[in-house]
Design a protein around this motif. Sequence first.
Motif, PDB file in Angstrom:
ATOM      1  N   VAL A 100      -2.170  -6.603  -3.726  1.00 39.27           N
ATOM      2  CA  VAL A 100      -2.820  -5.657  -2.152  1.00 39.27           C
ATOM      3  C   VAL A 100      -4.145  -6.981  -2.266  1.00 39.27           C
ATOM      4  O   VAL A 100      -4.199  -7.030  -0.563  1.00 39.27           O
ATOM      5  CB  VAL A 100      -2.933  -4.778  -1.888  1.00 39.27           C
ATOM      6  CG1 VAL A 100      -4.150  -4.388  -0.253  1.00 39.27           C
ATOM      7  CG2 VAL A 100      -1.775  -3.681  -1.830  1.00 39.27           C
ATOM      8  N   LYS A 101      -4.359  -6.810  -3.127  1.00 44.92           N
ATOM      9  CA  LYS A 101      -6.303  -8.386  -2.878  1.00 44.92           C
ATOM     10  C   LYS A 101      -5.892  -9.419  -2.496  1.00 44.92           C
ATOM     11  O   LYS A 101      -6.179  -9.587  -2.066  1.00 44.92           O
ATOM     12  CB  LYS A 101      -6.633  -7.552  -3.634  1.00 44.92           C
ATOM     13  CG  LYS A 101      -7.585  -7.007  -4.347  1.00 44.92           C
ATOM     14  CD  LYS A 101      -8.127  -6.546  -5.532  1.00 44.92           C
ATOM     15  CE  LYS A 101      -9.291  -5.117  -5.464  1.00 44.92           C
ATOM     16  NZ  LYS A 101      -9.249  -5.051  -6.803  1.00 44.92           N
ATOM     17  N   ILE A 120       2.036   1.809  -3.394  1.00 48.48           N
ATOM     18  CA  ILE A 120       0.847   2.487  -4.315  1.00 48.48           C
ATOM     19  C   ILE A 120       0.829   3.764  -4.322  1.00 48.48           C
ATOM     20  O   ILE A 120       1.089   4.957  -5.008  1.00 48.48           O
ATOM     21  CB  ILE A 120      -0.352   2.149  -4.354  1.00 48.48           C
ATOM     22  CG1 ILE A 120      -0.407   0.944  -4.604  1.00 48.48           C
ATOM     23  CG2 ILE A 120      -1.476   2.943  -4.889  1.00 48.48           C
ATOM     24  CD1 ILE A 120      -1.389  -0.917  -4.035  1.00 48.48           C
ATOM     25  N   ASP A 121       0.848   4.533  -2.409  1.00 49.29           N
ATOM     26  CA  ASP A 121       0.855   5.747  -2.445  1.00 49.29           C
ATOM     27  C   ASP A 121       2.244   6.846  -2.383  1.00 49.29           C
ATOM     28  O   ASP A 121       2.039   7.733  -2.473  1.00 49.29           O
ATOM     29  CB  ASP A 121       0.316   5.588  -0.776  1.00 49.29           C
ATOM     30  CG  ASP A 121      -0.734   5.057  -0.468  1.00 49.29           C
ATOM     31  OD1 ASP A 121      -1.548   4.749  -1.469  1.00 49.29           O
ATOM     32  OD2 ASP A 121      -1.316   5.158   0.567  1.00 49.29           O
ATOM     33  N   ASN A 170      -1.158  -6.640 -11.450  1.00 47.03           N
ATOM     34  CA  ASN A 170      -0.428  -5.443 -10.804  1.00 47.03           C
ATOM     35  C   ASN A 170      -0.140  -5.104  -9.478  1.00 47.03           C
ATOM     36  O   ASN A 170      -1.061  -5.659  -8.661  1.00 47.03           O
ATOM     37  CB  ASN A 170      -1.238  -3.644 -11.278  1.00 47.03           C
ATOM     38  CG  ASN A 170      -2.585  -3.886 -10.947  1.00 47.03           C
ATOM     39  OD1 ASN A 170      -2.924  -4.540  -9.947  1.00 47.03           O
ATOM     40  ND2 ASN A 170      -3.474  -2.926 -12.006  1.00 47.03           N
ATOM     41  N   VAL A 171      -0.217  -3.717  -8.712  1.00 51.78           N
ATOM     42  CA  VAL A 171       0.465  -3.592  -6.957  1.00 51.78           C
ATOM     43  C   VAL A 171      -1.071  -3.629  -6.568  1.00 51.78           C
ATOM     44  O   VAL A 171      -1.017  -4.155  -5.627  1.00 51.78           O
ATOM     45  CB  VAL A 171       1.106  -3.102  -6.964  1.00 51.78           C
ATOM     46  CG1 VAL A 171       1.238  -2.585  -5.488  1.00 51.78           C
ATOM     47  CG2 VAL A 171       2.554  -2.321  -7.304  1.00 51.78           C
ATOM     48  N   GLU A 172      -2.137  -3.133  -6.916  1.00 54.62           N
ATOM     49  CA  GLU A 172      -3.321  -3.541  -6.678  1.00 54.62           C
ATOM     50  C   GLU A 172      -3.431  -4.477  -6.470  1.00 54.62           C
ATOM     51  O   GLU A 172      -4.625  -4.917  -5.079  1.00 54.62           O
ATOM     52  CB  GLU A 172      -4.002  -2.376  -7.369  1.00 54.62           C
ATOM     53  CG  GLU A 172      -4.218  -1.287  -7.109  1.00 54.62           C
ATOM     54  CD  GLU A 172      -2.696  -0.416  -8.052  1.00 54.62           C
ATOM     55  OE1 GLU A 172      -2.855  -1.083  -9.360  1.00 54.62           O
ATOM     56  OE2 GLU A 172      -2.555   0.703  -7.790  1.00 54.62           O
ATOM     57  N   GLY A 173      -3.933  -5.401  -7.487  1.00 52.69           N
ATOM     58  CA  GLY A 173      -4.216  -6.959  -7.147  1.00 52.69           C
ATOM     59  C   GLY A 173      -3.277  -7.391  -6.474  1.00 52.69           C
ATOM     60  O   GLY A 173      -3.553  -8.204  -5.343  1.00 52.69           O
ATOM     61  N   THR A 210      -4.399 -10.241   1.259  1.00 49.87           N
ATOM     62  CA  THR A 210      -5.206  -9.839   1.843  1.00 49.87           C
ATOM     63  C   THR A 210      -6.099 -11.234   2.071  1.00 49.87           C
ATOM     64  O   THR A 210      -6.557 -11.460   3.076  1.00 49.87           O
ATOM     65  CB  THR A 210      -6.409  -8.414   1.236  1.00 49.87           C
ATOM     66  OG1 THR A 210      -5.625  -7.149   1.223  1.00 49.87           O
ATOM     67  CG2 THR A 210      -7.728  -8.594   2.477  1.00 49.87           C
ATOM     68  N   CYS A 265       0.133 -11.824  -9.801  1.00 45.09           N
ATOM     69  CA  CYS A 265      -1.251 -10.610  -9.907  1.00 45.09           C
ATOM     70  C   CYS A 265      -1.060  -9.447 -11.275  1.00 45.09           C
ATOM     71  O   CYS A 265       0.367  -9.513 -11.909  1.00 45.09           O
ATOM     72  CB  CYS A 265      -1.348 -10.223  -9.041  1.00 45.09           C
ATOM     73  SG  CYS A 265      -0.703 -10.656  -7.862  1.00 45.09           S
ATOM     74  N   LYS A 286       1.170  -1.243   0.240  1.00 47.05           N
ATOM     75  CA  LYS A 286       0.149  -0.042   0.368  1.00 47.05           C
ATOM     76  C   LYS A 286       0.886   0.848   0.436  1.00 47.05           C
ATOM     77  O   LYS A 286       0.482   2.495  -0.470  1.00 47.05           O
ATOM     78  CB  LYS A 286      -0.977   0.121   1.441  1.00 47.05           C
ATOM     79  CG  LYS A 286      -1.824  -0.874   1.035  1.00 47.05           C
ATOM     80  CD  LYS A 286      -3.085  -0.935   2.336  1.00 47.05           C
ATOM     81  CE  LYS A 286      -3.954  -2.150   2.359  1.00 47.05           C
ATOM     82  NZ  LYS A 286      -4.749  -1.478   3.422  1.00 47.05           N
TER      83      LYS A 286
END
Length: 146
Positions: free
Chosen positions: A114-115, A43-44, A109-112, A118, A107, A40
């Motif tokens: 994180v999912k 990403i930020d 990308n990086v957002e995937g 999780t 995944c 996260k």
Amino acid sequence: MGTLDGLKLSTAKKPAHIPAIVFRRNKLSTQLWQQIQLAKSQIDGTTFAVKKFRTVKDKETGVRKSVEVNKRLREWWFKNEQGKVCVAIKYGSRLIELAKGKHSVECENVEGLVKALTVIKSAVEAGELDAQIESASGALKLGFKK
């Protein structure tokens, strides 16, 4: 006893020892939480650091004191040949086999990422990976025996 009437009282006591598998499950869950926070922060565009205490000895006085330092965190993910992000789950230095012969999750990308982390964290907390954690722990223990 009027003020305690609204509470649900029970006879439960805190256990003296937790089972080893629960301890290992909690340890892996904490590591996964750190990886989620690290992803996260990537990403930020910020930094994420976990603090730990280290005891150092003052050279002049010889007194030991605790100093807060950043814990070194390494990313568990990497990019494969197709440019997709893959993550391999580790217990200590051992890779956890998520399915027969498969050690990583791919995944987009990086957002995937994180999912995926999780979902894996919730699977660990539900006890779905207990056998893999147990075998990785056993392999780690063998490395310490002489």
